[in-house]
Design a protein around this motif. Structure first.
Motif: not given
Length: 320
Positions: A263-266, A270-273
Motif C-alpha cells: 500500500l502507498g502512493s507513487t 519512490a521513497k520505499r525503493v
C-alpha cells in the motif's frame, strides 16, 4: 476441515483396512465435481471425499471393493443425469470418468507415501499415471509448469497420461490489521486462501477487528519467519508505516512468494525503493513489488481496494 484424502487412504492401508483412491480424471458438461477430486474407500465400504457430490458414489464404491479384491485399477465412465445434477446444485448434468486405484497394488504404497510427504512439506507434486496401464510416478513443477500454475489436473494430449496436480494450499500474509484488511480477509478466505494477519500494535491486531483469521503480534520479519514464505504465498503490506512494512518487504524479496503488494502512493513507493536500494536490493528484485497495490480499477473505499488487491493477486497467480 476438509479431510486430506491421500493421507487418509495411506493410513487406512497401513492399518490393514484396505484402501482405494477414486479420482475424477475427465469431465464433460456440468459435472458436479472438478477433475482431480478424490474419494477414499476402505475394505468395508467406508468413504471420505467425493467424486460426484453423491450422484455416482455408490457405484464407485462397489467397483472399488472389487478392485481391492483383484488389485487391478478401474477406469469408469458415468453420465450424471439432469435430475441428479440439480440435486447437487447444478443446472444440468454431464459425464465423468473416474480412475479407481487400490493402494498397494495399482497405486504403489511408496508412491502414495511420497505424495503424502510432499503435501505435508508444502512441496508441489504431480501424480502421473498411464490410464492404459503402467507404473504411476511423481513429477515436479518443471515437468508440468502450466498445470501447476493453473492448478489444473487433467489428461495430456496423448489421451492416456493423467496428471493430478497437488499444489500446497494457497496462503496470504497481510501485514497491518487496518480497514482494508478487514475487507480483504473474508474475501481472500472465500477465494481459497489460508489468511494470517500480522500486526504488533494491540489497538489494531485484535480479534474484535479481524475475527476471521489468526493474528500474529510479533514484529513482521519475525512473524513471517515463523509463518513461512513460499511460492504459494501472497504477501500484502498495508500499514503505510516503513517501520512495519519494510521488514516484511525485505522478507518477501528474500523469498519465493508469488505476489508482493504494498500500500502507498507513487511518491511513497519512490521513497520505499530508495530505502531498498540502500539496503542492497537490485532493480530486478524491487520490480517484484506491486505498488501502489492492486489493479487500477478506480477503487476508493477499503472494500473496493480489497477487491483490487485480490484481483491483482489472482491475475499474478493464474497468468504469471
Amino acid at each position: 476441515m476438509t479431510p486430506d484424502i491421500p493421507t487418509l487412504a495411506l493410513d487406512w492401508h497401513r492399518a490393514g483396512r484396505g484402501a482405494a483412491l477414486a479420482t475424477v480424471v475427465e469431465t464433460w458438461g456440468s459435472a458436479p465435481r472438478p477433475v482431480g477430486s478424490q474419494l477414499a474407500i476402505d475394505g468395508e465400504g467406508a468413504i471420505e471425499g467425493s467424486v460426484s457430490g453423491g450422484c455416482v458414489e455408490g457405484a464407485v464404491v462397489a467397483e472399488a471393493l472389487e478392485a481391492l479384491e483383484d488389485g487391478a485399477p478401474r477406469l469408469l465412465t458415468y453420465g450424471v443425469s439432469d435430475d441428479d445434477a440439480f440435486a447437487v446444485g447444478l443446472a444440468c448434468g454431464g459425464t465423468i470418468r473416474v480412475l479407481v486405484e487400490p493402494v498397494g497394488t495399482a497405486m504403489p504404497e511408496a508412491v502414495l507415501a511420497d505424495l503424502v510427504a510432499a503435501r505435508a512439506a508444502r512441496r508441489p507434486a504431480a501424480y502421473v499415471t498411464d490410464l492404459e496401464g503402467g507404473a504411476p510416478r511423481l513429477a515436479g513443477p518443471g515437468d508440468h509448469p502450466d498445470r501447476f500454475r493453473l492448478d489444473r489436473s487433467g489428461v495430456e494430449e496423448d489421451g492416456r497420461t493423467f496428471v493430478a496436480i497437488h499444489n500446497p494450499p494457497l496462503r496470504m500474509a497481510i501485514v497491518g490489521a487496518v480497514h482494508i484488511a478487514q475487507a480483504l480477509v473474508p474475501m481472500a478466505r472465500i477465494a481459497g486462501y489460508d489468511v494470517t494477519v500480522i500486526d504488533p500494535r494491540p489497538a489494531f491486531g485484535s480479534a474484535a477487528r479481524i475475527p476471521d483469521a489468526p493474528i500474529l503480534d510479533d514484529w513482521p520479519d519475525a512473524a513471517l519467519e515463523s509463518h513461512g514464505l513460499d511460492a504459494r504465498t501472497a504477501l500484502v503490506t498495508l500499514t503505510h508505516d516503513p517501520k512495519l512494512d519494510d521488514p516484511a518487504i525485505r522478507a518477501g524479496l528474500g523469498s519465493e512468494v508469488f505476489y508482493l503488494g504494498c500500500l502507498g502512493s507513487t511518491r511513497t513507493h519512490a521513497k520505499r525503493v530508495e530505502r531498498l536500494r540502500e539496503a542492497g536490493f537490485d532493480a530486478a528484485a524491487i520490480a517484484r513489488i506491486h505498488a501502489p497495490v492492486g489493479l487500477d480499477i478506480g477503487a476508493r473505499s477499503p472494500a473496493e481496494i480489497a477487491v483490487s488487491i485480490l484481483a491483482q493477486i489472482t491475475e499474478r497467480l493464474r497468468r504469471g
